[in-house]
Write a protein that holds these residues in place. Structure first.
Motif, PDB file in Angstrom:
ATOM      1  N   GLU A  97      59.146 -18.543  32.262  1.00  0.00           N
ATOM      2  CA  GLU A  97      59.379 -17.270  32.936  1.00  0.00           C
ATOM      3  C   GLU A  97      60.849 -17.162  33.311  1.00  0.00           C
ATOM      4  O   GLU A  97      61.456 -18.142  33.758  1.00  0.00           O
ATOM      5  CB  GLU A  97      58.510 -17.148  34.188  1.00  0.00           C
ATOM      6  N   TYR A  98      61.411 -15.969  33.121  1.00  0.00           N
ATOM      7  CA  TYR A  98      62.825 -15.729  33.386  1.00  0.00           C
ATOM      8  C   TYR A  98      63.016 -14.449  34.191  1.00  0.00           C
ATOM      9  O   TYR A  98      62.218 -13.509  34.086  1.00  0.00           O
ATOM     10  CB  TYR A  98      63.606 -15.580  32.079  1.00  0.00           C
ATOM     11  N   ARG A  99      64.087 -14.410  34.957  1.00  0.00           N
ATOM     12  CA  ARG A  99      64.653 -13.168  35.485  1.00  0.00           C
ATOM     13  C   ARG A  99      65.989 -12.977  34.761  1.00  0.00           C
ATOM     14  O   ARG A  99      66.766 -13.930  34.619  1.00  0.00           O
ATOM     15  CB  ARG A  99      64.884 -13.253  36.993  1.00  0.00           C
ATOM     16  N   ALA A 100      66.248 -11.763  34.318  1.00  0.00           N
ATOM     17  CA  ALA A 100      67.449 -11.522  33.521  1.00  0.00           C
ATOM     18  C   ALA A 100      67.997 -10.133  33.784  1.00  0.00           C
ATOM     19  O   ALA A 100      67.288  -9.252  34.281  1.00  0.00           O
ATOM     20  CB  ALA A 100      67.131 -11.683  32.029  1.00  0.00           C
TER      21      ALA A 100
ATOM     22  N   ILE B 223      74.299   0.680  31.262  1.00  0.00           N
ATOM     23  CA  ILE B 223      73.014   0.743  31.965  1.00  0.00           C
ATOM     24  C   ILE B 223      72.541  -0.696  32.127  1.00  0.00           C
ATOM     25  O   ILE B 223      72.354  -1.411  31.137  1.00  0.00           O
ATOM     26  CB  ILE B 223      71.958   1.547  31.175  1.00  0.00           C
ATOM     27  N   ASP B 224      72.382  -1.136  33.374  1.00  0.00           N
ATOM     28  CA  ASP B 224      71.931  -2.497  33.643  1.00  0.00           C
ATOM     29  C   ASP B 224      70.444  -2.491  33.983  1.00  0.00           C
ATOM     30  O   ASP B 224      70.000  -1.740  34.864  1.00  0.00           O
ATOM     31  CB  ASP B 224      72.725  -3.118  34.790  1.00  0.00           C
ATOM     32  N   LEU B 225      69.708  -3.346  33.295  1.00  0.00           N
ATOM     33  CA  LEU B 225      68.268  -3.468  33.503  1.00  0.00           C
ATOM     34  C   LEU B 225      67.963  -4.858  34.038  1.00  0.00           C
ATOM     35  O   LEU B 225      68.265  -5.864  33.377  1.00  0.00           O
ATOM     36  CB  LEU B 225      67.516  -3.269  32.188  1.00  0.00           C
ATOM     37  N   ASP B 226      67.385  -4.942  35.220  1.00  0.00           N
ATOM     38  CA  ASP B 226      66.884  -6.220  35.733  1.00  0.00           C
ATOM     39  C   ASP B 226      65.442  -6.354  35.274  1.00  0.00           C
ATOM     40  O   ASP B 226      64.617  -5.456  35.514  1.00  0.00           O
ATOM     41  CB  ASP B 226      66.959  -6.262  37.255  1.00  0.00           C
ATOM     42  N   VAL B 227      65.124  -7.459  34.614  1.00  0.00           N
ATOM     43  CA  VAL B 227      63.804  -7.629  34.016  1.00  0.00           C
ATOM     44  C   VAL B 227      63.229  -8.993  34.348  1.00  0.00           C
ATOM     45  O   VAL B 227      63.941  -9.932  34.727  1.00  0.00           O
ATOM     46  CB  VAL B 227      63.863  -7.462  32.473  1.00  0.00           C
ATOM     47  N   ARG B 228      61.925  -9.092  34.191  1.00  0.00           N
ATOM     48  CA  ARG B 228      61.199 -10.356  34.274  1.00  0.00           C
ATOM     49  C   ARG B 228      60.476 -10.558  32.950  1.00  0.00           C
ATOM     50  O   ARG B 228      59.812  -9.642  32.462  1.00  0.00           O
ATOM     51  CB  ARG B 228      60.195 -10.336  35.420  1.00  0.00           C
TER      52      ARG B 228
ATOM     53  N   LEU C  21      66.193 -10.685  22.896  1.00  0.00           N
ATOM     54  CA  LEU C  21      65.481  -9.523  23.434  1.00  0.00           C
ATOM     55  C   LEU C  21      66.478  -8.459  23.889  1.00  0.00           C
ATOM     56  O   LEU C  21      66.283  -7.262  23.642  1.00  0.00           O
ATOM     57  CB  LEU C  21      64.590  -9.933  24.604  1.00  0.00           C
ATOM     58  N   ALA C  22      67.547  -8.880  24.558  1.00  0.00           N
ATOM     59  CA  ALA C  22      68.575  -7.939  25.015  1.00  0.00           C
ATOM     60  C   ALA C  22      69.236  -7.244  23.834  1.00  0.00           C
ATOM     61  O   ALA C  22      69.422  -6.016  23.831  1.00  0.00           O
ATOM     62  CB  ALA C  22      69.617  -8.681  25.853  1.00  0.00           C
TER      63      ALA C  22
ATOM     64  N   PHE D 240      56.900  -8.427  29.843  1.00  0.00           N
ATOM     65  CA  PHE D 240      58.288  -7.955  29.801  1.00  0.00           C
ATOM     66  C   PHE D 240      58.333  -6.793  30.785  1.00  0.00           C
ATOM     67  O   PHE D 240      57.985  -5.665  30.454  1.00  0.00           O
ATOM     68  CB  PHE D 240      58.647  -7.522  28.386  1.00  0.00           C
ATOM     69  N   GLU D 241      58.737  -7.105  32.013  1.00  0.00           N
ATOM     70  CA  GLU D 241      58.621  -6.150  33.116  1.00  0.00           C
ATOM     71  C   GLU D 241      60.000  -5.639  33.535  1.00  0.00           C
ATOM     72  O   GLU D 241      60.913  -6.431  33.798  1.00  0.00           O
ATOM     73  CB  GLU D 241      57.944  -6.825  34.308  1.00  0.00           C
ATOM     74  N   LEU D 242      60.134  -4.335  33.591  1.00  0.00           N
ATOM     75  CA  LEU D 242      61.370  -3.718  34.089  1.00  0.00           C
ATOM     76  C   LEU D 242      61.301  -3.643  35.608  1.00  0.00           C
ATOM     77  O   LEU D 242      60.405  -3.021  36.169  1.00  0.00           O
ATOM     78  CB  LEU D 242      61.544  -2.322  33.492  1.00  0.00           C
ATOM     79  N   LEU D 243      62.255  -4.281  36.283  1.00  0.00           N
ATOM     80  CA  LEU D 243      62.263  -4.325  37.742  1.00  0.00           C
ATOM     81  C   LEU D 243      63.169  -3.258  38.354  1.00  0.00           C
ATOM     82  O   LEU D 243      62.779  -2.576  39.305  1.00  0.00           O
ATOM     83  CB  LEU D 243      62.720  -5.714  38.224  1.00  0.00           C
ATOM     84  N   THR D 244      64.376  -3.120  37.809  1.00  0.00           N
ATOM     85  CA  THR D 244      65.365  -2.186  38.359  1.00  0.00           C
ATOM     86  C   THR D 244      66.234  -1.641  37.235  1.00  0.00           C
ATOM     87  O   THR D 244      66.557  -2.361  36.285  1.00  0.00           O
ATOM     88  CB  THR D 244      66.282  -2.892  39.384  1.00  0.00           C
TER      89      THR D 244
END
Length: 302
Positions: free
Chosen positions: A67-70, A166-171, A183-184, A154-158
């Motif tokens: 599991e990652y936060r990115a 455009i910055d996407l914080d994901v899990r 993936l990015a 693959f969850e979009l957080l912010t």
């Protein structure tokens, strides 16, 4: 220090996984240190180290889900698919304005599940015996073959829109061998504006969580060590042995366990009456044979 076990390290940015291994070798006073899955220098988070005979457990941990936060930045493509590379293409503000939140969600959905992924050319995958990133640094053009991976979540957080990016914080929860950089890259390519990774933190590997990890600067290997038996029974089913069974397995002989009812053939953690880990075994029906033995000298020290 001759004890065997695992150490969970919260790797800081700027160090390679090998740098962490080298430091723990000095702290633990042993050459026998390995890790379960490389983290890039830019990345932070959970790095699982095995000491002494517990390096044998790492083979089974490497394949666990992760599991990652990115943070993914849309709007630019780089040579390495992350912020360490040079920008080779940049989208205009007008092009970014056309990227809707719905399009981002659709792009993420398309990269979820069982997918075919082309690893980054600067990955650690070996090509004819040499790391891909080493070939790239030597000036070679490297294109790796696509491989099947599973992105289970693959969850979009912010979402943050700031001028030319455009910055996407994901899990992300994924199978072993999945590249978050890829993936990015693929998300940005699918949206027509390019993309790369700007931050990456590994938060979990299988049963182990970064919340249980230790900072490298204050690491005390003796205090942080998870004994081999604790590590093994967290990873595998447990088999409590009789004294004779422990002796037989130690000497390489198979054993018969009449009341073994588990469905899994193995690996299974075989634990002696003294509480130490004899090794990992696999079953064929009611009969078990050794996959990995653990030496008695380290058992005595643990």
């Amino acid at each position: 220090m001759t004890r065997s076990g695992l150490i969970l390290v919260d790797k800081p940015a700027g160090l390679t996984s090998h740098d962490v291994v080298a430091r723990v070798r000095r702290l633990a006073a042993t050459r026998k240190v390995g890790h379960a899955g490389t983290l890039d220098p830019m990345a932070t988070g959970l790095l699982i180290l095995g000491l002494n005979s517990s390096t044998r457990l790492l083979t089974y941990i490497v394949g666990a889900d992760k599991e990652y936060r990115a943070t993914i930045r849309l709007g630019a493509t780089t040579t390495t698919d992350d912020a360490d590379g040079e920008i080779v293409d940049r989208a205009s503000i007008d092009e970014l304005d056309l990227v809707t939140d719905g399009a981002v969600r659709s792009g993420i959905e398309a990269l979820t599940g069982e997918i075919e992924q082309v690893p980054s050319s600067v990955s650690a995958i070996k090509v004819d015996g040499k790391r891909a990133y080493a070939r790239v640094r030597a000036g070679e053009e490297v294109v790796l073959a696509a491989r099947a991976v599973t992105v289970s979540e693959f969850e979009l957080l912010t979402t943050r829109r700031e001028g030319d990016a455009i910055d996407l914080d994901v899990r992300v929860v994924c199978s072993s061998g999945t590249y978050i950089r890829s993936l990015a890259r693929d998300l940005g390519a699918g949206l027509g504006v390019g993309g790369h990774l700007t931050a990456l933190r590994r938060t979990r590997v299988g049963a182990y969580d970064v919340h249980d990890a230790h900072g490298l600067d204050t690491l005390d290997p003796g205090a942080a060590l998870i004994p081999a038996v604790e590590a093994a029974i967290r990873l595998f089913p447990r088999l409590d042995l009789t004294e004779q069974q422990a002796i037989d397995l130690t000497h390489g002989r198979g054993i018969h366990v009449a009341d073994w009812a588990a469905d899994d053939a193995g690996p299974v953690a075989a634990v002696a009456p003294t509480g130490h880990l004899v090794g990992l075994v696999e079953f064929r029906g009611k009969d078990a044979r050794t996959l990995v033995n653990f030496p008695s000298d380290e058992i005595a020290a643990s």
